[in-house]
Design a protein around this motif. Structure first.
Motif, mmCIF file in Angstrom:
data_model
loop_
_atom_site.group_PDB
_atom_site.id
_atom_site.type_symbol
_atom_site.label_atom_id
_atom_site.label_comp_id
_atom_site.label_asym_id
_atom_site.label_seq_id
_atom_site.Cartn_x
_atom_site.Cartn_y
_atom_site.Cartn_z
ATOM 1 N N ARG A 155 0.830 -1.206 0.000
ATOM 2 C CA ARG A 155 0.000 0.000 0.000
ATOM 3 C C ARG A 155 0.862 1.252 0.000
ATOM 4 O O ARG A 155 0.593 2.217 -0.734
ATOM 5 N N LEU A 156 1.936 1.262 0.788
ATOM 6 C CA LEU A 156 2.836 2.403 0.829
ATOM 7 C C LEU A 156 3.534 2.608 -0.509
ATOM 8 O O LEU A 156 3.701 3.741 -0.969
ATOM 9 N N ASP A 157 3.946 1.509 -1.154
ATOM 10 C CA ASP A 157 4.568 1.614 -2.477
ATOM 11 C C ASP A 157 3.601 2.202 -3.495
ATOM 12 O O ASP A 157 3.981 3.055 -4.307
ATOM 13 N N LEU A 158 2.349 1.758 -3.464
ATOM 14 C CA LEU A 158 1.354 2.281 -4.401
ATOM 15 C C LEU A 158 1.090 3.766 -4.153
ATOM 16 O O LEU A 158 0.954 4.545 -5.101
ATOM 17 N N LEU A 159 1.034 4.162 -2.885
ATOM 18 C CA LEU A 159 0.826 5.578 -2.574
ATOM 19 C C LEU A 159 2.013 6.432 -3.010
ATOM 20 O O LEU A 159 1.828 7.529 -3.535
ATOM 21 N N SER A 160 3.215 5.928 -2.805
ATOM 22 C CA SER A 160 4.394 6.705 -3.193
ATOM 23 C C SER A 160 4.522 6.781 -4.713
ATOM 24 O O SER A 160 4.942 7.800 -5.255
ATOM 25 N N GLN A 161 4.147 5.719 -5.444
ATOM 26 C CA GLN A 161 4.180 5.750 -6.908
ATOM 27 C C GLN A 161 3.155 6.730 -7.457
ATOM 28 O O GLN A 161 3.391 7.383 -8.472
ATOM 29 N N ALA A 162 2.017 6.840 -6.781
ATOM 30 C CA ALA A 162 0.974 7.762 -7.229
ATOM 31 C C ALA A 162 1.265 9.198 -6.799
ATOM 32 O O ALA A 162 0.573 10.120 -7.224
ATOM 33 N N GLY A 163 2.271 9.400 -5.960
ATOM 34 C CA GLY A 163 2.625 10.739 -5.506
ATOM 35 C C GLY A 163 1.682 11.281 -4.458
ATOM 36 O O GLY A 163 1.563 12.494 -4.309
ATOM 37 N N LEU A 164 1.027 10.413 -3.741
ATOM 38 C CA LEU A 164 0.055 10.841 -2.741
ATOM 39 C C LEU A 164 0.637 10.995 -1.342
ATOM 40 O O LEU A 164 -0.067 11.426 -0.432
ATOM 41 N N LEU A 165 1.894 10.620 -1.169
ATOM 42 C CA LEU A 165 2.516 10.781 0.149
ATOM 43 C C LEU A 165 3.015 12.213 0.301
ATOM 44 O O LEU A 165 3.656 12.760 -0.592
ATOM 45 N N LEU A 166 2.688 12.823 1.408
ATOM 46 C CA LEU A 166 3.141 14.177 1.665
ATOM 47 C C LEU A 166 4.560 14.156 2.191
ATOM 48 O O LEU A 166 4.908 13.331 3.046
ATOM 49 N N LYS A 167 5.383 15.042 1.682
ATOM 50 C CA LYS A 167 6.745 15.142 2.186
ATOM 51 C C LYS A 167 6.753 16.073 3.382
ATOM 52 O O LYS A 167 6.042 17.076 3.420
ATOM 53 N N ARG A 168 7.560 15.750 4.333
ATOM 54 C CA ARG A 168 7.687 16.577 5.520
ATOM 55 C C ARG A 168 8.485 17.824 5.152
ATOM 56 O O ARG A 168 9.289 17.809 4.212
ATOM 57 N N PRO A 169 8.304 18.906 5.894
ATOM 58 C CA PRO A 169 9.041 20.135 5.578
ATOM 59 C C PRO A 169 10.558 19.933 5.602
ATOM 60 O O PRO A 169 11.286 20.547 4.833
ATOM 61 N N MET A 170 11.022 19.046 6.471
ATOM 62 C CA MET A 170 12.450 18.777 6.570
ATOM 63 C C MET A 170 12.983 18.166 5.278
ATOM 64 O O MET A 170 14.122 18.400 4.893
ATOM 65 N N GLU A 171 12.144 17.387 4.569
ATOM 66 C CA GLU A 171 12.561 16.748 3.323
ATOM 67 C C GLU A 171 12.274 17.630 2.109
ATOM 68 O O GLU A 171 13.078 17.708 1.185
#
Length: 143
Positions: free
Chosen positions: A61-77
């Motif tokens: 599920r995490l891989d699918l979310l990251s491939q779709a660009g739905l994961l929010l990046k933290r301000p530090m990143e």
């Protein structure tokens, strides 16, 4: 009857634990010989199987979310030089530093007292090496 099944269950747990204590207390129920595995071993196997499936599902599920660009990046990143990125970096460092120092001092203490630490590990390579070389301990303990 319910009471009879409960009595058999408790008896099986008692026998499994009794055998486990005779072997090594650190032996997990799932690692017992097949004839001595009881309800705790079945429960441990079912739990570990469930957790393996759950972990695989969440990774997928995490891989699918990251491939779709739905994961929010933290301000530090996302923006490390922004005020929020710097602030998060400082707070994360303040939180992680004591944990890292505690782990470091714990490891140093274990290394300084490794003759005591070896007794907890049955198959310790250091213990086997000491037995082969007839080494009793560090040079300061030889006196």
């Amino acid at each position: 009857s319910l009471i009879g099944r409960l009595e058999v269950f408790v008896d099986n747990v008692y026998r499994e634990e009794k055998y486990r204590n005779q072997q090594h207390f650190s032996t997990r129920p799932i690692h017992l010989k097949a004839g001595y595995r009881g309800p705790l071993a079945k429960l441990e196997y079912a739990t570990s199987s469930f957790l393996d499936v759950l972990i695989a599902y969440e990774k997928k599920r995490l891989d699918l979310l990251s491939q779709a660009g739905l994961l929010l990046k933290r301000p530090m990143e996302a923006h490390p030089n922004s005020p929020f990125g710097l602030l998060e970096s400082i707070f994360v460092g303040l939180i992680r530093a004591p944990i890292l120092l505690a782990a470091l001092f714990s490891r140093i203490y274990d290394l300084l007292h490794e003759s005591e630490t070896d007794e907890y590990y049955v198959d310790s390579p250091l213990k086997q090496q000491r037995e082969e070389n007839n080494f009793s301990g560090p040079w300061w303990e030889d006196e």
